[in-house]
Write a protein that holds these residues in place. Sequence first.
Motif, short mmCIF file in Angstrom:
data_model
loop_
_atom_site.label_atom_id
_atom_site.label_comp_id
_atom_site.label_asym_id
_atom_site.label_seq_id
_atom_site.Cartn_x
_atom_site.Cartn_y
_atom_site.Cartn_z
N LEU A 22 6.17 8.25 -32.48
CA LEU A 22 7.17 8.44 -31.44
C LEU A 22 7.67 7.11 -30.87
CD1 LEU A 22 5.65 11.51 -29.56
CD2 LEU A 22 7.50 11.48 -31.23
N LYS A 23 6.80 6.14 -30.78
CA LYS A 23 7.23 4.82 -30.30
C LYS A 23 8.15 4.15 -31.32
CE LYS A 23 3.17 3.89 -27.40
NZ LYS A 23 1.95 3.05 -27.26
N TRP A 25 10.05 5.50 -33.66
CA TRP A 25 11.30 6.18 -33.99
C TRP A 25 12.01 6.75 -32.77
CZ3 TRP A 25 13.31 5.60 -38.69
CH2 TRP A 25 12.46 5.21 -39.72
N LYS A 26 11.71 6.25 -31.59
CA LYS A 26 12.32 6.80 -30.37
C LYS A 26 13.84 6.64 -30.36
CE LYS A 26 11.43 2.60 -27.64
NZ LYS A 26 10.75 2.08 -26.42
N GLN A 27 14.36 5.66 -31.11
CA GLN A 27 15.81 5.47 -31.18
C GLN A 27 16.51 6.65 -31.85
OE1 GLN A 27 16.95 1.90 -33.24
NE2 GLN A 27 19.13 2.44 -33.34
#
Length: 279
Positions: A22-23, A25-27
């Motif tokens: 999640l960190k 690919w948060k974009q």
Amino acid sequence: MGISPAPPWATIFYGIFEEHILKKWKQYLFLFKRFIDDIFGIWLRDPSPEVNEAKWEEFTQDLNCWYGLTWTCTAPALSCDFMDMTISIENGTLVTRVFEKDMNLYLYLPPTSSHPKGIGTGLIFGQVLRYRRLSTHQCDADKKIREFYQRLLARGHSPNTLSPLFLKAERNAKAYLARSHEDHEALKKARAENPSNKVFLHLRYHPEDPPAQQIQSLWRDNVAYPVNEHPLPQMKNLDGGTMGFDGLTIAYSRPLNLRNLFSVRDVLGRGKDVSDYLG
């Protein structure tokens, strides 16, 4: 999934890896939700189709880099099936419909099955409410409810029995859905603050036993509120407090069926494996 704690263990185990995913690919991940082994997400496309395709491929590869776990990912689209719903984006709005697998045999209990009457009533009430809650458009829910009705007929149920139950189920669903979120929370709070104090009677169900209504009547007349006797709810225990029982709950269990008798697991210690019967 094997032993009972397996799903929580799997959820926690993969959750450790998800923090990294999640960190990174948060974009691109507007939404990422997982229930055990089912994931639903909203992917934010890159303006460049080439870059977007490459990033999506890299993301799916990252998902499968955790101790041999392999995910089957569907490409981003305007519609997808998740759990028991089909979720679509139509004219910029999320629309949900009930999803049912093509191989579903719809083997509902026939009327000759040895089950308490309330099982069938609960099935109809629950399914009608489910179809109404999960369908954005009323016409989609209407279609599913008609199909459900026809499938019950195919299992041997009669229209005279089904029609009144479906009408009651529709009224129940309408009343439930008319309540606001605040109303539902208030009901939950009231139940938590004023828990019922029931006596539980556990019985193995048999169709020739006295009906539950008769057992309830015997309980009220002979135990809870006998004539010329002190009511049970007002009787005091050894600590001086009142018993406070406010009703009887009859908890039915079913007798063993053929599956229980011929598909016994070793961990239960109740008999042989199926292979032992087959020689």
